[in-house]
Write a protein that holds these residues in place. Structure first.
Motif, PDB file in Angstrom:
ATOM      1  N   ALA A  76       0.822  -1.215   0.000  1.00 42.12           N
ATOM      2  CA  ALA A  76       0.000   0.000   0.000  1.00 42.12           C
ATOM      3  C   ALA A  76       0.858   1.268   0.000  1.00 42.12           C
ATOM      4  CB  ALA A  76      -0.931  -0.001   1.210  1.00 42.12           C
ATOM      5  N   SER A  77       2.010   1.234   0.642  1.00 42.53           N
ATOM      6  CA  SER A  77       2.868   2.413   0.760  1.00 42.53           C
ATOM      7  C   SER A  77       3.862   2.549  -0.392  1.00 42.53           C
ATOM      8  CB  SER A  77       3.661   2.354   2.069  1.00 42.53           C
ATOM      9  OG  SER A  77       2.793   2.305   3.163  1.00 42.53           O
ATOM     10  N   TRP A  78       4.025   1.497  -1.165  1.00 43.51           N
ATOM     11  CA  TRP A  78       5.075   1.471  -2.177  1.00 43.51           C
ATOM     12  C   TRP A  78       4.876   2.528  -3.256  1.00 43.51           C
ATOM     13  CZ3 TRP A  78       9.728   0.115  -1.671  1.00 43.51           C
ATOM     14  CH2 TRP A  78      10.561  -0.064  -2.774  1.00 43.51           C
ATOM     15  N   LYS A  79       3.635   2.895  -3.544  1.00 46.19           N
ATOM     16  CA  LYS A  79       3.391   3.911  -4.573  1.00 46.19           C
ATOM     17  C   LYS A  79       4.112   5.214  -4.212  1.00 46.19           C
ATOM     18  CE  LYS A  79      -0.113   6.298  -7.224  1.00 46.19           C
ATOM     19  NZ  LYS A  79      -1.522   6.419  -7.548  1.00 46.19           N
ATOM     20  N   LEU A  80       4.087   5.597  -2.944  1.00 49.46           N
ATOM     21  CA  LEU A  80       4.736   6.837  -2.514  1.00 49.46           C
ATOM     22  C   LEU A  80       6.212   6.660  -2.184  1.00 49.46           C
ATOM     23  CD1 LEU A  80       1.999   8.448  -0.262  1.00 49.46           C
ATOM     24  CD2 LEU A  80       2.558   8.960  -2.635  1.00 49.46           C
ATOM     25  N   TYR A  81       6.586   5.506  -1.617  1.00 49.73           N
ATOM     26  CA  TYR A  81       7.964   5.309  -1.170  1.00 49.73           C
ATOM     27  C   TYR A  81       8.786   4.476  -2.141  1.00 49.73           C
ATOM     28  CZ  TYR A  81       6.505   7.333   3.213  1.00 49.73           C
ATOM     29  OH  TYR A  81       6.029   8.192   4.158  1.00 49.73           O
ATOM     30  N   GLY A  82       8.199   4.013  -3.221  1.00 48.66           N
ATOM     31  CA  GLY A  82       8.900   3.179  -4.196  1.00 48.66           C
ATOM     32  C   GLY A  82       9.558   3.970  -5.308  1.00 48.66           C
ATOM     33  N   ILE A  83       9.802   5.241  -5.091  1.00 50.79           N
ATOM     34  CA  ILE A  83      10.460   6.106  -6.070  1.00 50.79           C
ATOM     35  C   ILE A  83      11.521   6.926  -5.338  1.00 50.79           C
ATOM     36  CG2 ILE A  83       8.500   6.263  -7.663  1.00 50.79           C
ATOM     37  CD1 ILE A  83       7.660   8.824  -6.320  1.00 50.79           C
ATOM     38  N   TRP A  87      15.082  14.645   0.231  1.00 51.41           N
ATOM     39  CA  TRP A  87      14.774  15.094   1.586  1.00 51.41           C
ATOM     40  C   TRP A  87      15.532  16.376   1.859  1.00 51.41           C
ATOM     41  CZ3 TRP A  87      11.123  12.387   4.184  1.00 51.41           C
ATOM     42  CH2 TRP A  87      10.870  11.085   3.761  1.00 51.41           C
ATOM     43  N   GLN A  88      14.896  17.264   2.581  1.00 51.34           N
ATOM     44  CA  GLN A  88      15.538  18.515   2.962  1.00 51.34           C
ATOM     45  C   GLN A  88      15.144  18.829   4.410  1.00 51.34           C
ATOM     46  OE1 GLN A  88      14.202  22.388   1.301  1.00 51.34           O
ATOM     47  NE2 GLN A  88      16.203  22.288   0.274  1.00 51.34           N
ATOM     48  N   PHE A  89      16.122  18.869   5.283  1.00 45.09           N
ATOM     49  CA  PHE A  89      15.916  19.229   6.688  1.00 45.09           C
ATOM     50  C   PHE A  89      16.378  20.672   6.833  1.00 45.09           C
ATOM     51  CE2 PHE A  89      15.922  14.730   6.637  1.00 45.09           C
ATOM     52  CZ  PHE A  89      15.261  14.286   7.765  1.00 45.09           C
ATOM     53  N   SER A  90      15.449  21.564   7.141  1.00 43.45           N
ATOM     54  CA  SER A  90      15.781  22.988   7.220  1.00 43.45           C
ATOM     55  C   SER A  90      15.116  23.612   8.445  1.00 43.45           C
ATOM     56  CB  SER A  90      15.315  23.695   5.953  1.00 43.45           C
ATOM     57  OG  SER A  90      13.903  23.711   5.890  1.00 43.45           O
ATOM     58  N   ALA A  91      15.226  24.915   8.555  1.00 47.74           N
ATOM     59  CA  ALA A  91      14.614  25.637   9.674  1.00 47.74           C
ATOM     60  C   ALA A  91      13.096  25.503   9.654  1.00 47.74           C
ATOM     61  CB  ALA A  91      15.017  27.104   9.626  1.00 47.74           C
ATOM     62  N   GLU A  92      12.505  25.330   8.478  1.00 45.50           N
ATOM     63  CA  GLU A  92      11.047  25.173   8.354  1.00 45.50           C
ATOM     64  C   GLU A  92      10.552  23.839   8.893  1.00 45.50           C
ATOM     65  OE1 GLU A  92       8.838  26.783   4.628  1.00 45.50           O
ATOM     66  OE2 GLU A  92      10.751  25.895   3.992  1.00 45.50           O
ATOM     67  N   GLY A  93      11.307  22.805   8.585  1.00 42.46           N
ATOM     68  CA  GLY A  93      10.899  21.451   8.933  1.00 42.46           C
ATOM     69  C   GLY A  93      11.534  20.465   7.976  1.00 42.46           C
ATOM     70  N   VAL A  94      10.836  19.378   7.704  1.00 40.51           N
ATOM     71  CA  VAL A  94      11.340  18.331   6.823  1.00 40.51           C
ATOM     72  C   VAL A  94      10.518  18.348   5.540  1.00 40.51           C
ATOM     73  CG1 VAL A  94      11.785  15.862   6.575  1.00 40.51           C
ATOM     74  CG2 VAL A  94      11.985  16.932   8.825  1.00 40.51           C
ATOM     75  N   ARG A  95      11.198  18.551   4.432  1.00 40.21           N
ATOM     76  CA  ARG A  95      10.540  18.565   3.125  1.00 40.21           C
ATOM     77  C   ARG A  95      10.853  17.255   2.411  1.00 40.21           C
ATOM     78  NH1 ARG A  95       8.255  22.374   0.259  1.00 40.21           N
ATOM     79  NH2 ARG A  95       9.116  24.040   1.531  1.00 40.21           N
ATOM     80  N   MET A  96       9.789  16.661   1.876  1.00 38.86           N
ATOM     81  CA  MET A  96       9.879  15.411   1.121  1.00 38.86           C
ATOM     82  C   MET A  96       9.415  15.725  -0.294  1.00 38.86           C
ATOM     83  SD  MET A  96       7.733  12.046   2.134  1.00 38.86           S
ATOM     84  CE  MET A  96       7.589  10.644   1.082  1.00 38.86           C
ATOM     85  N   ASP A  97      10.283  15.510  -1.277  1.00 40.73           N
ATOM     86  CA  ASP A  97       9.976  15.882  -2.653  1.00 40.73           C
ATOM     87  C   ASP A  97      10.220  14.682  -3.561  1.00 40.73           C
ATOM     88  OD1 ASP A  97       9.613  17.147  -5.081  1.00 40.73           O
ATOM     89  OD2 ASP A  97      11.102  18.704  -4.718  1.00 40.73           O
ATOM     90  N   SER A  98       9.176  14.252  -4.266  1.00 39.18           N
ATOM     91  CA  SER A  98       9.299  13.141  -5.210  1.00 39.18           C
ATOM     92  C   SER A  98       8.498  13.470  -6.461  1.00 39.18           C
ATOM     93  CB  SER A  98       8.792  11.838  -4.581  1.00 39.18           C
ATOM     94  OG  SER A  98       7.384  11.848  -4.492  1.00 39.18           O
ATOM     95  N   ALA A  99       8.502  12.555  -7.411  1.00 36.69           N
ATOM     96  CA  ALA A  99       7.749  12.755  -8.655  1.00 36.69           C
ATOM     97  C   ALA A  99       6.245  12.800  -8.400  1.00 36.69           C
ATOM     98  CB  ALA A  99       8.081  11.643  -9.646  1.00 36.69           C
ATOM     99  N   LEU A 100       5.789  12.256  -7.268  1.00 34.33           N
ATOM    100  CA  LEU A 100       4.355  12.187  -6.986  1.00 34.33           C
ATOM    101  C   LEU A 100       3.867  13.225  -5.988  1.00 34.33           C
ATOM    102  CD1 LEU A 100       3.845   8.325  -6.781  1.00 34.33           C
ATOM    103  CD2 LEU A 100       3.406   9.853  -8.711  1.00 34.33           C
TER     104      LEU A 100
END
Length: 163
Positions: A76-83, A87-100
């Motif tokens: 079920a999770s592979w669609k989002l985590y299978g690509i 990752w970006q850890f910054s003053a704002e927080g944690v950014r997760m950027d993928s094709a989806l």
């Protein structure tokens, strides 16, 4: 700011799910052992062996459920985590950027981070966890990331990030 990209890894995702659901999985294991009690009593009393086999089959089914739950969760999770994910850890927080998707989790939304071998589990709540693979990070980058998380109070001072 710390930035890195991770590649998909089913094994790491499965381990993250096992760790997140560990209490439920242990409950299934315990229930399987509990079902062995009536099977043993039935055999000891010399009653119907078919009934004892039924209890035993029930225990085996209960013991198989954790593996099936983890496998289903990974699927079920592979669609989002299978690509690949940046990752970006910054003053704002944690950014997760993928094709989806692109998402930002602000620091205030996170509970203490749980380091497990090869990844960090960013906890939003008890059941919602975001696994971040860190196996590709250099030791210096892991130390920098650990320092950032410790500075935010999300990682205990004596915790280590291991691969």
């Amino acid at each position: 700011m710390i930035s890195f990209e991770t590649q998909p890894d089913r094994r790491l995702l499965a381990e993250a799910l096992r760790r997140t659901m560990r209490w439920a999985l242990r409950l299934f294991t315990a229930c399987g052992f509990i079902l062995l009690l009536p099977a043993a009593v039935t055999l000891f009393l010399g009653d119907e062996p078919v009934v004892a086999v039924g209890w035993l089959v029930g225990a085996i089914i209960i013991w198989a459920l954790p593996s099936l739950l983890v496998r289903s969760g990974v699927r079920a999770s592979w669609k989002l985590y299978g690509i690949p994910i940046a990752w970006q850890f910054s003053a704002e927080g944690v950014r997760m950027d993928s094709a989806l998707m692109v998402s930002l989790i602000r620091w205030e939304a996170l509970e203490p981070v749980e380091p497990i071998p090869g990844q960090l589990l960013l906890k939003v709540n008890r059941q919602q966890v975001i696994p971040v693979p860190i196996a590709g990070l250099t030791p210096a980058d892991r130390d920098t990331l650990a320092g950032l998380l410790k500075g935010r109070g999300l990682l205990p001072a004596d915790a280590a990030i291991t691969v």
